[in-house]
Design an enzyme around this catalytic site. Sequence first.
Site, PDB file in Angstrom:
ATOM      1  N   PHE A  11      20.850  -4.507  23.219  1.00 39.24           N
ATOM      2  CA  PHE A  11      20.016  -4.706  24.657  1.00 39.24           C
ATOM      3  C   PHE A  11      18.965  -3.498  24.343  1.00 39.24           C
ATOM      4  O   PHE A  11      17.679  -3.688  24.311  1.00 39.24           O
ATOM      5  CB  PHE A  11      20.897  -4.766  25.682  1.00 39.24           C
ATOM      6  N   ASN A  32      26.607  -3.755  13.528  1.00 40.38           N
ATOM      7  CA  ASN A  32      27.624  -4.456  12.906  1.00 40.38           C
ATOM      8  C   ASN A  32      27.519  -5.744  13.700  1.00 40.38           C
ATOM      9  O   ASN A  32      28.464  -6.611  13.434  1.00 40.38           O
ATOM     10  CB  ASN A  32      29.106  -3.777  13.229  1.00 40.38           C
ATOM     11  N   LEU A  33      26.590  -5.977  14.875  1.00 35.97           N
ATOM     12  CA  LEU A  33      26.476  -7.279  15.525  1.00 35.97           C
ATOM     13  C   LEU A  33      27.726  -7.770  16.341  1.00 35.97           C
ATOM     14  O   LEU A  33      27.810  -8.823  16.400  1.00 35.97           O
ATOM     15  CB  LEU A  33      25.901  -8.439  14.405  1.00 35.97           C
ATOM     16  N   ASP A  57      28.931  -0.993   9.921  1.00 40.87           N
ATOM     17  CA  ASP A  57      29.696  -0.388  10.948  1.00 40.87           C
ATOM     18  C   ASP A  57      29.572   1.333  10.864  1.00 40.87           C
ATOM     19  O   ASP A  57      29.702   1.636   9.717  1.00 40.87           O
ATOM     20  CB  ASP A  57      31.143  -0.766  10.783  1.00 40.87           C
ATOM     21  N   ALA A  81      27.937   1.290  20.302  1.00 39.79           N
ATOM     22  CA  ALA A  81      29.119   1.726  21.073  1.00 39.79           C
ATOM     23  C   ALA A  81      29.614   0.675  21.505  1.00 39.79           C
ATOM     24  O   ALA A  81      28.908  -0.307  21.471  1.00 39.79           O
ATOM     25  CB  ALA A  81      28.684   2.840  22.131  1.00 39.79           C
ATOM     26  N   TYR A 147      36.214   4.116  28.347  1.00 39.19           N
ATOM     27  CA  TYR A 147      35.046   4.134  27.999  1.00 39.19           C
ATOM     28  C   TYR A 147      34.626   5.516  28.426  1.00 39.19           C
ATOM     29  O   TYR A 147      33.908   6.248  27.598  1.00 39.19           O
ATOM     30  CB  TYR A 147      34.244   2.879  28.661  1.00 39.19           C
ATOM     31  N   VAL A 190      24.658  -6.624  35.875  1.00 38.83           N
ATOM     32  CA  VAL A 190      24.660  -7.222  37.080  1.00 38.83           C
ATOM     33  C   VAL A 190      23.525  -8.090  37.522  1.00 38.83           C
ATOM     34  O   VAL A 190      23.438  -8.993  37.898  1.00 38.83           O
ATOM     35  CB  VAL A 190      24.943  -6.353  38.305  1.00 38.83           C
TER      36      VAL A 190
END
Length: 322
Positions: A11, A32-33, A57, A81, A147, A190
Amino acid sequence: MKILVTGGTGFIGRWVVKRLLQDKNQVWVLDNLANSSIKNVEEFVGNPYFKKNIQGDIKDEELLNEIFQLNDFDVCYHLAASINVQDSIDDPKTTFENDTIGTFNILEQCRKHHVKMVFMSTCMVYDIASNQVGISERDPLKPASPYAGAKIAAENMVLSYYYAYNLPVVIVRPFNTYGPFQKTGGEGGVVAIFINNKLNGKPQSIYGDGTQTRDLLYVEDCADFVVVSGYSDKANGHIINAGTGEDISINELALLISNKSTSIQHVEHIHPQSEIQKLLCNYSKARSLLKWEPKISLEEGVKKTEEWIKSTKETYKEEEGQ
């Protein structure tokens, strides 16, 4: 410059790639999609500055060796990530391997070939805002999810290479980013989820009481921030926030997007222990160090995002012959 963008089909990554190409940099993408699509960078194919899209990767050390040896990179924007908080709670090992060990692998290559590294961190590393002027880079951290913990660990490794090896590095912490190309499903942001629900006539489901706030940064503003941090020598060795300096509650956001056209319901929070109640960014460091300011208001950004989501639905219908 010659630039590698890890996570470049994601994104934020695809917007970073777009900005770098506009500035006539030569760009290589490694992804790595796992959480993105090749379609996100299709428009760049044929651009003479878009050199290669590599499916691979960041945990593949042999591949990384080959990529860095073959190309004399000036900068690596490291965005690849695992980014989902709930996934990190359910499967901390995968998040740690991708976000911490994967970052170490990239760092080692940057050290060997003396390539500047811009590391994409997150506002999720912070504790709650301690005052009304927002969270600054000096405010306390709180690894409330694996995370956040993996990102903090990676940040510390990145800074250690600056101090130990004099490697030029920058750590960027954008606040909640939204806009075109963000997923509209469960792993999306969101804003995209609320817009998609509105367009589909579905109720807006809000975790908890909805009073938690977010500082929402439009993706092109975010990409500009990330890119200029890589251009600036003044940014080397720094951690830098980016946001708008304004926050909005999730309840207010739902009303803004829905415009009373869909109902709102509150549901049990899936990870209340990892919730940051107030996310408000103090971006004064980005303003003074990088001369960066956000340009797109929330209202304008929501409009742009809704137009994009509508266009993708129409394209999908055309492809399906509906």
